[in-house]
Every structure is written in C-alpha cells, then in structure tokens.
Design a protein around this motif. Sequence first.
Motif, PDB file in Angstrom:
ATOM      1  N   THR A 224     -11.573  31.338   2.971  1.00 15.68           N
ATOM      2  CA  THR A 224     -11.508  30.269   4.145  1.00 15.68           C
ATOM      3  C   THR A 224     -12.007  31.339   5.313  1.00 15.68           C
ATOM      4  OG1 THR A 224      -9.780  28.853   3.364  1.00 15.68           O
ATOM      5  CG2 THR A 224     -10.127  28.964   5.690  1.00 15.68           C
ATOM      6  N   VAL A 225     -12.577  30.844   6.138  1.00 18.11           N
ATOM      7  CA  VAL A 225     -13.168  31.525   7.194  1.00 18.11           C
ATOM      8  C   VAL A 225     -12.778  30.826   8.484  1.00 18.11           C
ATOM      9  CG1 VAL A 225     -15.052  32.305   8.515  1.00 18.11           C
ATOM     10  CG2 VAL A 225     -15.462  32.516   6.274  1.00 18.11           C
ATOM     11  N   VAL A 226     -12.139  31.589   9.683  1.00 20.45           N
ATOM     12  CA  VAL A 226     -11.667  30.960  10.979  1.00 20.45           C
ATOM     13  C   VAL A 226     -12.447  31.387  12.211  1.00 20.45           C
ATOM     14  CG1 VAL A 226      -9.657  30.277  12.306  1.00 20.45           C
ATOM     15  CG2 VAL A 226      -9.339  30.524  10.006  1.00 20.45           C
ATOM     16  N   VAL A 227     -13.329  30.465  12.759  1.00 20.02           N
ATOM     17  CA  VAL A 227     -13.888  31.092  13.839  1.00 20.02           C
ATOM     18  C   VAL A 227     -13.093  31.066  15.023  1.00 20.02           C
ATOM     19  CG1 VAL A 227     -15.924  30.501  15.194  1.00 20.02           C
ATOM     20  CG2 VAL A 227     -16.126  30.067  12.785  1.00 20.02           C
ATOM     21  N   ASP A 228     -13.272  32.208  15.739  1.00 18.06           N
ATOM     22  CA  ASP A 228     -12.684  32.346  17.111  1.00 18.06           C
ATOM     23  C   ASP A 228     -13.227  31.501  18.371  1.00 18.06           C
ATOM     24  OD1 ASP A 228     -10.171  33.633  16.519  1.00 18.06           O
ATOM     25  OD2 ASP A 228     -11.142  35.675  16.801  1.00 18.06           O
ATOM     26  N   HIS A 229     -12.484  30.780  18.921  1.00 17.11           N
ATOM     27  CA  HIS A 229     -12.933  30.101  20.426  1.00 17.11           C
ATOM     28  C   HIS A 229     -14.397  29.486  20.306  1.00 17.11           C
ATOM     29  CE1 HIS A 229      -9.814  33.146  21.055  1.00 17.11           C
ATOM     30  NE2 HIS A 229     -10.449  33.932  21.527  1.00 17.11           N
TER      31      HIS A 229
ATOM     32  N   ALA B 136     -22.245  22.830   6.984  1.00 15.55           N
ATOM     33  CA  ALA B 136     -22.572  23.244   5.488  1.00 15.55           C
ATOM     34  C   ALA B 136     -21.438  24.183   4.657  1.00 15.55           C
ATOM     35  CB  ALA B 136     -23.862  24.314   5.962  1.00 15.55           C
ATOM     36  N   HIS B 137     -20.622  24.691   5.554  1.00 14.84           N
ATOM     37  CA  HIS B 137     -19.601  25.330   4.751  1.00 14.84           C
ATOM     38  C   HIS B 137     -18.197  24.711   5.318  1.00 14.84           C
ATOM     39  CE1 HIS B 137     -22.462  28.481   3.970  1.00 14.84           C
ATOM     40  NE2 HIS B 137     -22.771  28.261   5.264  1.00 14.84           N
ATOM     41  N   LYS B 138     -17.714  24.133   3.989  1.00 14.64           N
ATOM     42  CA  LYS B 138     -16.318  23.413   4.042  1.00 14.64           C
ATOM     43  C   LYS B 138     -15.336  24.311   4.232  1.00 14.64           C
ATOM     44  CE  LYS B 138     -18.661  19.504   4.033  1.00 14.64           C
ATOM     45  NZ  LYS B 138     -19.839  19.722   5.279  1.00 14.64           N
ATOM     46  N   ASN B 139     -15.596  25.639   3.865  1.00 13.86           N
ATOM     47  CA  ASN B 139     -14.555  26.703   3.946  1.00 13.86           C
ATOM     48  C   ASN B 139     -14.430  27.143   5.528  1.00 13.86           C
ATOM     49  OD1 ASN B 139     -16.920  27.717   3.693  1.00 13.86           O
ATOM     50  ND2 ASN B 139     -15.955  29.725   2.997  1.00 13.86           N
ATOM     51  N   PHE B 140     -14.928  26.722   6.202  1.00 10.27           N
ATOM     52  CA  PHE B 140     -14.820  27.093   7.794  1.00 10.27           C
ATOM     53  C   PHE B 140     -14.032  26.256   8.352  1.00 10.27           C
ATOM     54  CE2 PHE B 140     -18.496  30.325   8.950  1.00 10.27           C
ATOM     55  CZ  PHE B 140     -18.516  30.685   7.615  1.00 10.27           C
ATOM     56  N   TYR B 141     -13.040  26.992   9.284  1.00 15.46           N
ATOM     57  CA  TYR B 141     -12.325  26.306  10.314  1.00 15.46           C
ATOM     58  C   TYR B 141     -12.597  26.818  11.698  1.00 15.46           C
ATOM     59  CZ  TYR B 141      -8.356  24.686   7.135  1.00 15.46           C
ATOM     60  OH  TYR B 141      -7.839  23.954   6.150  1.00 15.46           O
ATOM     61  N   VAL B 142     -12.299  26.205  12.893  1.00 19.37           N
ATOM     62  CA  VAL B 142     -12.877  26.727  14.043  1.00 19.37           C
ATOM     63  C   VAL B 142     -11.451  26.191  15.128  1.00 19.37           C
ATOM     64  CG1 VAL B 142     -13.690  24.546  14.755  1.00 19.37           C
ATOM     65  CG2 VAL B 142     -14.426  26.792  15.748  1.00 19.37           C
ATOM     66  N   LYS B 143     -11.258  27.489  15.778  1.00 18.71           N
ATOM     67  CA  LYS B 143     -10.199  27.125  16.983  1.00 18.71           C
ATOM     68  C   LYS B 143     -10.986  26.811  18.190  1.00 18.71           C
ATOM     69  CE  LYS B 143      -8.088  31.622  15.480  1.00 18.71           C
ATOM     70  NZ  LYS B 143      -7.965  32.914  15.643  1.00 18.71           N
ATOM     71  N   VAL B 144     -10.394  25.572  18.618  1.00 15.51           N
ATOM     72  CA  VAL B 144     -11.003  25.080  19.947  1.00 15.51           C
ATOM     73  C   VAL B 144     -10.148  25.563  20.947  1.00 15.51           C
ATOM     74  CG1 VAL B 144     -11.987  23.102  18.910  1.00 15.51           C
ATOM     75  CG2 VAL B 144      -9.638  22.869  19.296  1.00 15.51           C
ATOM     76  N   THR B 145     -10.413  26.891  21.157  1.00 22.75           N
ATOM     77  CA  THR B 145      -9.477  27.618  22.124  1.00 22.75           C
ATOM     78  C   THR B 145     -10.307  28.190  23.240  1.00 22.75           C
ATOM     79  OG1 THR B 145      -9.874  29.487  20.468  1.00 22.75           O
ATOM     80  CG2 THR B 145      -7.531  28.550  20.674  1.00 22.75           C
ATOM     81  N   CYS B 146      -9.748  28.735  24.269  1.00 25.31           N
ATOM     82  CA  CYS B 146     -10.201  29.496  25.244  1.00 25.31           C
ATOM     83  C   CYS B 146     -11.043  28.802  26.298  1.00 25.31           C
ATOM     84  CB  CYS B 146     -11.027  30.864  24.778  1.00 25.31           C
ATOM     85  SG  CYS B 146      -9.705  32.079  24.198  1.00 25.31           S
ATOM     86  N   PRO B 147     -10.990  27.583  26.785  1.00 25.78           N
ATOM     87  CA  PRO B 147     -11.734  26.842  27.744  1.00 25.78           C
ATOM     88  C   PRO B 147     -11.792  27.863  29.144  1.00 25.78           C
ATOM     89  CG  PRO B 147      -9.642  25.962  27.544  1.00 25.78           C
ATOM     90  CD  PRO B 147      -9.591  26.987  26.584  1.00 25.78           C
ATOM     91  N   GLU B 148     -10.618  28.630  29.226  1.00 28.98           N
ATOM     92  CA  GLU B 148     -10.581  29.427  30.347  1.00 28.98           C
ATOM     93  C   GLU B 148     -11.528  30.657  30.392  1.00 28.98           C
ATOM     94  OE1 GLU B 148      -8.600  29.577  27.830  1.00 28.98           O
ATOM     95  OE2 GLU B 148      -8.107  31.504  27.475  1.00 28.98           O
TER      96      GLU B 148
END
Length: 289
Positions: A172-177, A201-213
């Motif tokens: 699993t991969v988690v993408v920052d910000h 394309a990569h169902k093993n990727f998550y993403v952080k919906v972070t850091c609007p600031e």
Amino acid sequence: MSPGYIPFHPNPSKPKYKPPAGAVDAHCHVFGPEAKFSYAPERKYTPCDAPKEKLFALRDFLGFDKNVIVQASCHSKDNRAMIDALDASNGKAKGVAFVGEEVTDDELKWMDKAGVRGVRFNFLKRLVDITPPDVLHRIVKRVAPLGWHIVIYFEMPDLPEYESFFSSIPTTVVVDHMGTPDVKKGVDHPENQRFHRLMDAHKNFYVKVTCPERMSLIGPPYDDVAPFGRVLVERFPDRVIWGTDWPHPNMKKVAPDDGILVDYIPKIAPTAASQQALLVDNPMRLYWS
Ligand code: 0GY
C-alpha cells in the motif's frame, strides 16, 4: 528555532464541525522536546518543540480520538520522540517512521511493536537529501513482511520523474498532501490530472487530503483548495484520509488555526458517509487492522 519559523497556533478555535466517533487525525508530528530528543544534525530547519502532551490535548480539544504520528525530517532517522509518543498514547496513536537501509531487524521489530505501520519516503529537496530508488526498493523489501505501507511525499512537478518508481511499490502507498497540486493551475490542469490517473491505475494508493494551509493562495478558510480535496474524496472515497499536519512545520507567515482546518472537512467531504470513510473507516483499515 530557524529564523522565520512560525510556532504552532497557541490558541486554536473550537471547531463548529464535530467529527464522527473514533475519528483519526492521520497526519501530525511530534517535535522534541529538544532537551530529551535532540534534533538531527542534518536537519534543514529547526522547529519549535511540539511534545506529545500538546498533541494529545489538541486531539481531544478538536474532537478526535486517535493520531497517526509521522516522522518529520528534523528528527531524521532518530524515531525515538515519535515512538515515545506512541508508547504514551494508550493505543490511540500509530506511527510512520523514517529509516535507512542500515536499520536492523530488531529496530524494525521494536517499532512494529510500538505501533509503527509505515515508512515515509521524502522526495522534497528542501527537506532531505534524496535517497536513490534502489536503496528505497531494498527498504520496501524489509518492511513489507511486517505489513507496513510506504508514505510518499513529493512535489507535483516531480511526479513524471518518480512515477515509475512509485508504480513499482508492491505495498500500500499513501500520498502526502494530495500530491501537492498548484492551486493556481486548477483541478483540471494536466499535472493534477496525471496524479488522478496514477490514483486510478493503482488501487493500492491512498491519498491524504491534507494541508490546504500550505497550498491556499487566499488563506483560511481555504475555499480555493477545497475543490482539489472534494474531487479526490468523490473519486476515491475508500482511499482518502485526513490530518491536521500539526504543528505545521515550515509555515512561513501565519500559524494555522487547527479549528479552521477541522471546519474545512465538510467542504471536501459533505456527506456523513464520506466523513465516516475519510475520518474513521479508511485510517482504521490502514493503521489499526
Ligand atoms: C509535512 C510538511 C513538511 C515537513 C515535513 O518531514 C518534514 O520535515 O514533513 C513540509 O515542510 O512540507 O508536515 O508533511
């Protein structure tokens, strides 16, 4: 503290938005205290101390239940302050470490037992000296058997350079910000669309919906960034997580008000079902299962 470094907000507002029971702040840090856990000699900035007690008090004040504490570059590969916070959390915090390939199996076991569930690969030249992909591959091989995932922090213009490496990570991969989009360019810009295609394309990727600031051009309440988060929550409802980013390292002008950041959540996740997934189900699956 580094010159120009802004300490965290001393007195954040109480959010109007109430997170669901069991909500997880899935991206935050602890720094120091320096007297006990000194900062790394190779650090690119010196933060203010941001100890675990302050983080746990903020968690309660904002209406959250748990934290995911991400190792920041100012502590480099010395993960002791983060582990110390996990140990003191009564099971309410998990961690993401920063390690080199010299890490021993015993150290990995110690971290796993303490609640570490991932390793962060940082590709920001302003924060770290970049580790070559072959070394990173060897680290992936070491941590994958523990069931850990890889957190990647990169700047969107660099995605073409790193994309094939990211795509080759088997865990699993988690993408920052949100992959750090340039808000000026808009959601539909090819750069941002390329990132969406990577997520598709990569169902093993998550993403952080972070850091609007960090991305906003107009400041709080970050309405210019909300469309970027909203589209990710809509398209990938089971693969988004959220966090405060407290104590907001490297903010240059204004210390973000964490209460305003919490009130931003319903702008990107307008329904109760999307909030439950974003704040509870998705981070629990990643960090507590
Ligand atoms: C963040 C942001 C930053 C810093 C670090 O590892 C770090 O030092 O993460 C940043 O300056 O963008 O919280 O991810």
